[in-house]
Design an enzyme around this catalytic site. Structure first.
Site, PDB file in Angstrom:
ATOM      1  N   ASP A  67       0.651  -1.247   0.008  1.00 40.46           N
ATOM      2  CA  ASP A  67       0.147  -0.135   0.422  1.00 40.46           C
ATOM      3  C   ASP A  67       0.565   1.471  -0.281  1.00 40.46           C
ATOM      4  O   ASP A  67       2.518   1.104   0.680  1.00 40.46           O
ATOM      5  CB  ASP A  67      -1.081   0.083   1.175  1.00 40.46           C
ATOM      6  N   ASN A 135      -7.318  -2.862  14.335  1.00 36.92           N
ATOM      7  CA  ASN A 135      -9.143  -3.332  13.383  1.00 36.92           C
ATOM      8  C   ASN A 135      -9.290  -4.915  12.756  1.00 36.92           C
ATOM      9  O   ASN A 135      -9.771  -4.999  12.719  1.00 36.92           O
ATOM     10  CB  ASN A 135      -9.864  -2.115  13.231  1.00 36.92           C
ATOM     11  N   HIS A 137      -7.299  -4.733  10.182  1.00 34.56           N
ATOM     12  CA  HIS A 137      -6.499  -4.713   8.982  1.00 34.56           C
ATOM     13  C   HIS A 137      -5.295  -5.030   7.839  1.00 34.56           C
ATOM     14  O   HIS A 137      -4.669  -5.591   9.412  1.00 34.56           O
ATOM     15  CB  HIS A 137      -6.746  -3.184   8.018  1.00 34.56           C
ATOM     16  N   GLU A 142      -9.729  -2.448   5.404  1.00 34.42           N
ATOM     17  CA  GLU A 142     -10.824  -1.558   6.848  1.00 34.42           C
ATOM     18  C   GLU A 142     -11.700  -2.875   6.975  1.00 34.42           C
ATOM     19  O   GLU A 142     -12.412  -3.158   5.553  1.00 34.42           O
ATOM     20  CB  GLU A 142     -10.722  -0.647   6.645  1.00 34.42           C
TER      21      GLU A 142
HETATM   22  C1  F6R Z   1       1.091  -1.476   6.087  1.00 38.39           C
HETATM   23  C2  F6R Z   1       0.289  -2.266   6.692  1.00 38.39           C
HETATM   24  C3  F6R Z   1      -0.557  -2.388   7.573  1.00 38.39           C
HETATM   25  C4  F6R Z   1       0.027  -2.356   8.714  1.00 38.39           C
HETATM   26  C5  F6R Z   1      -0.335  -2.244  10.238  1.00 38.39           C
HETATM   27  C6  F6R Z   1       0.337  -2.575  11.237  1.00 38.39           C
HETATM   28  O1  F6R Z   1       2.167  -1.889   4.452  1.00 38.39           O
HETATM   29  O2  F6R Z   1      -0.251  -3.135   4.959  1.00 38.39           O
HETATM   30  O3  F6R Z   1      -1.481  -3.600   7.491  1.00 38.39           O
HETATM   31  O4  F6R Z   1       0.631  -3.888   8.672  1.00 38.39           O
HETATM   32  O5  F6R Z   1      -1.278  -1.074   9.810  1.00 38.39           O
HETATM   33  O6  F6R Z   1       1.026  -1.640  11.677  1.00 38.39           O
HETATM   34  P1  F6R Z   1       2.232  -0.946  12.203  1.00 38.39           P
HETATM   35  O7  F6R Z   1       3.287  -2.651  11.883  1.00 38.39           O
HETATM   36  O8  F6R Z   1       3.306  -0.492  12.518  1.00 38.39           O
HETATM   37  O9  F6R Z   1       1.942  -1.403  13.452  1.00 38.39           O
END
Ligand code: F6R
Length: 242
Positions: A67, A135, A137, A142
């Site tokens: 992403d 959450n 994701h 989401e």
């Molecule tokens: C990042 C991504 C997100 C993160 C998630 C956890 O490329 O796709 O799904 O993996 O938000 O983020 P952290 O590791 O910062 O807790």
């Protein structure tokens, strides 16, 4: 789904890093799906170390990132493009043309999604690395995202923007939109490695391990995949009765 319980972030990063490192040794032209955020930083450090010790080479490795924010320039330090350069690509011998990070300019949102989706249609990702949002994701899919979803522009939830505020000066600077690989494209990978550590991930891990599959909790789709390894730690599993 295999769960590997590690002591802490350091151990989890080593265990997950070794999975990727061994896979690169076995298949030097491997295709990796990569994630950003805090969770994979330790994994990337281990991969850089293995590269420096000549255990692995990125010469023929191809990568596809999950992403990218919409509305901030790629050169901005908070972009996922900059993140990947800072935490991995600038430290190893990967070829620029083998790196793929989605990018959407506000004027060409649809075209950008289609382009990345077409690229992914032609690709088989050998290992997809994932983090998990509080959450549930994965990528920026989401809650309520359909499991058939392909690359799209997502409106980030308040929770996700709050969680990611730590990388910006204020909440107002956190983008409201992102381009993300869809759940269908994530699920196409041959193998998925998810890393989740620390207290902040405890609720998410409890929910993931409950095995209920629902679009309310996107990561639960992983129960429908044949080869998923979750590398986690004691704190993240603190709400799971053993
Ligand atoms: C990042 C991504 C997100 C993160 C998630 C956890 O490329 O796709 O799904 O993996 O938000 O983020 P952290 O590791 O910062 O807790």
């Amino acid at each position: 789904m295999e769960i590997i319980k590690c002591k802490d972030y350091k151990e989890a990063s080593k265990v997950a890093g070794d999975i990727l490192s061994h896979a690169i040794q076995e298949k030097p032209d491997i295709v990796l799906g990569l994630a950003t955020g805090s969770s994979p930083i330790g994994i990337y450090q281990n991969l850089i170390e293995d590269y420096e010790n000549k255990k692995i080479s990125f010469e023929n490795v191809k990568t596809y990132n999950l992403d990218e924010y919409v509305g901030i320039n790629r050169d901005c330090p908070q972009s996922y493009y900059s993140f990947m350069n800072d935490h991995l690509f600038h430290h190893v011998n990967i070829k620029k043309e083998n790196v793929h990070i989605p990018y959407a300019t506000p004027k060409a949102l649809e075209e950008s999604c289609q382009k990345y989706s077409d690229e992914l249609d032609k690709t088989v990702v050998d290992i997809q690395l994932l983090g998990i949002g509080a959450n549930g994701h994965i990528g920026f899919n989401e809650p309520k995202t359909p499991f058939e979803q392909k690359t799209f522009i997502v409106e980030l939830t308040d929770k996700t923007r709050q969680d990611n505020k730590r990388f910006f000066n204020s909440i107002d600077e956190v983008p409201t939109k992102a381009i993300t690989m869809g759940i269908a494209e994530i699920m196409k990978a041959k193998k998925i490695v998810l890393i989740a550590t620390g207290k902040n991930k405890a609720e998410a891990m409890k929910r993931l391990i409950s095995k209920e599959v629902t679009t309310d909790f996107p990561a639960s789709v992983l129960h429908l995949h044949q080869d998923v390894v979750v590398v986690t730690d004691e704190e993240a599993l603190s709400l799971v009765s053993q």
